[in-house]
Design an enzyme around this catalytic site. Structure first.
Site, PDB file in Angstrom:
ATOM      1  CB  SER A  42      -4.032  -6.884 106.956  1.00  0.00           C
ATOM      2  OG  SER A  42      -2.936  -6.425 106.204  1.00  0.00           O
TER       3      SER A  42
ATOM      4  CD  GLU B  94      -1.022  -6.437 112.485  1.00  0.00           C
ATOM      5  OE1 GLU B  94       0.016  -7.035 112.094  1.00  0.00           O
ATOM      6  OE2 GLU B  94      -1.818  -5.899 111.699  1.00  0.00           O
TER       7      GLU B  94
ATOM      8  CG  HIS C 258       0.389  -9.211 108.847  1.00  0.00           C
ATOM      9  ND1 HIS C 258      -0.069  -8.117 109.549  1.00  0.00           N
ATOM     10  CD2 HIS C 258      -0.107  -9.104 107.584  1.00  0.00           C
ATOM     11  CE1 HIS C 258      -0.801  -7.365 108.731  1.00  0.00           C
ATOM     12  NE2 HIS C 258      -0.839  -7.941 107.554  1.00  0.00           N
TER      13      HIS C 258
END
Length: 346
Positions: free
Chosen positions: A147, A247, A318
């Site tokens: 992230s 992602e 995620h």
């Protein structure tokens, strides 16, 4: 993804996937890799080694990291929480200075063999330029996270070529291991496998939208929004001859389209060895503002002129099926009619 579709290296030994080989992509990747210094591989961990936990982005409480500590200690490692665990400055794990100092101390501490970021959120970009990596380059260690920690993965790739681990963090460890489902357990155990030096190998089901072929190159990538935000900076990711994985979560389709246009216009898609598309949790369009295209439509529009393999729905992102990947390590990607195989080469 169902666990039966995820196979580790022993399960995959000897397996083959019918493919349409991409020989030019393989040749280009080999040339790109041979023309530059390979990233350093930090020493793999042994029982008794120490892992530090720090909060370079969002805050976390001491209680919230206990499951992670207990699990990593059960693997035979020692765990040392940093000063920022329990600190809070609004959304951050302490002030910028606190987070910088905690991370810097861990980079410079020779007794630590790995640094696990406690959680993502936002904040790494606010301290990345203050960090001094001179000692770290001399004695590299594994930096773990995803992230917002994509900032670190990209910064290392661009400036101090050292491999790192893109994986779940402390806030993803289950409170009760015995009650965690097999998929959640397997994703956490993939961190242990990566840290211990096991060659990572993944197999996923086929997608009708995949573009088949084979490719080899350094694996780079992470959160798409974060990669886009680093464009033009000292942390801008180098994708030439590499396998790029992306992602994202909580973004509108038009925003995802804009991010991929950024990659394309910045030349980040033109010389790839391959593209791996992980999980994308899309924010629903506002009524009357429908974008009219899917993530697959968006991606294929941007790469239609290129010939490298592309795969979708890879288990990274995620989501629960977010497996550990070694950034900066050479991998081979095979996209075939019976599925996708990504395996660490060396």
């Amino acid at each position: 993804m169902n666990r039966k579709h995820f196979l580790r290296s022993l399960t995959l030994a000897g397996a083959s996937l019918p493919v349409i080989p991409s020989i030019p992509a393989l040749a280009a990747a080999e040339q790109a890799v041979s023309s530059e210094a390979l990233p350093a591989i930090p020493p793999y961990l042994k029982p008794g080694d120490t892992i530090g936990i720090t909060c370079p982005a969002g805050y976390i409480t001491p209680d919230s990291i206990k499951p992670a500590i207990q699990q990593m200690e059960s693997w035979g490692y020692k765990v040392r929480p940093g000063k920022t665990v329990g600190m809070r400055d609004f959304t951050f794990g302490g002030r910028d200075q606190d987070r910088f100092q905690d991370f810097q101390e861990m980079l410079d501490d020779p007794s630590l063999k790995a640094i696990m970021c406690a959680r993502g959120g936002y904040g790494m970009v606010r301290i990345i330029d203050q960090l001094n990596f001179s000692g770290f380059v001399q004695q590299p260690k594994w930096i773990i996270g995803f992230s917002d920690i994509t900032v670190m993965h990209c910064h290392l790739s661009a400036n101090y070529p050292v491999a790192s681990i893109h994986s779940k963090m402390c806030n993803s460890f289950p409170d009760d291991w015995s009650k965690a489902d097999p998929l959640q357990q397997d994703t956490i155990l993939s961190i242990r496998r990566a840290l211990s030096g096991e060659k990572m190998e993944y197999k996923t089901p086929p997608s009708a939208f995949n573009r088949m072929g084979m490719a080899e190159g350094l694996l780079v990538g992470g959160n798409l929004k974060t990669i886009e935000s680093l464009s033009g900076s000292a942390s801008s990711i180098n994708t030439k001859g590499r396998i790029l994985f992306v992602e994202d979560t909580g973004e509108y389709l038009y925003s995802i389209d804009r991010m991929f246009w950024n990659l394309k216009r910045a030349g980040k898609l033109s010389d790839l060895a391959a593209l791996v598309v992980g999980g994308f949790k899309v924010k629903p369009d506002d009524p009357g503002e429908e974008f009219g295209r899917t993530v697959i439509d968006i991606v294929m529009e941007k790469v239609k002129e290129f010939k490298y393999p592309v795969c979708f729905d890879f288990p990274v992102g995620h989501q629960k099926n977010n497996f550990a990947l070694k950034c900066g390590v050479i991998h081979q990607l095979t996209v075939g009619t019976e599925g996708v195989e990504l395996k660490e080469k060396r």
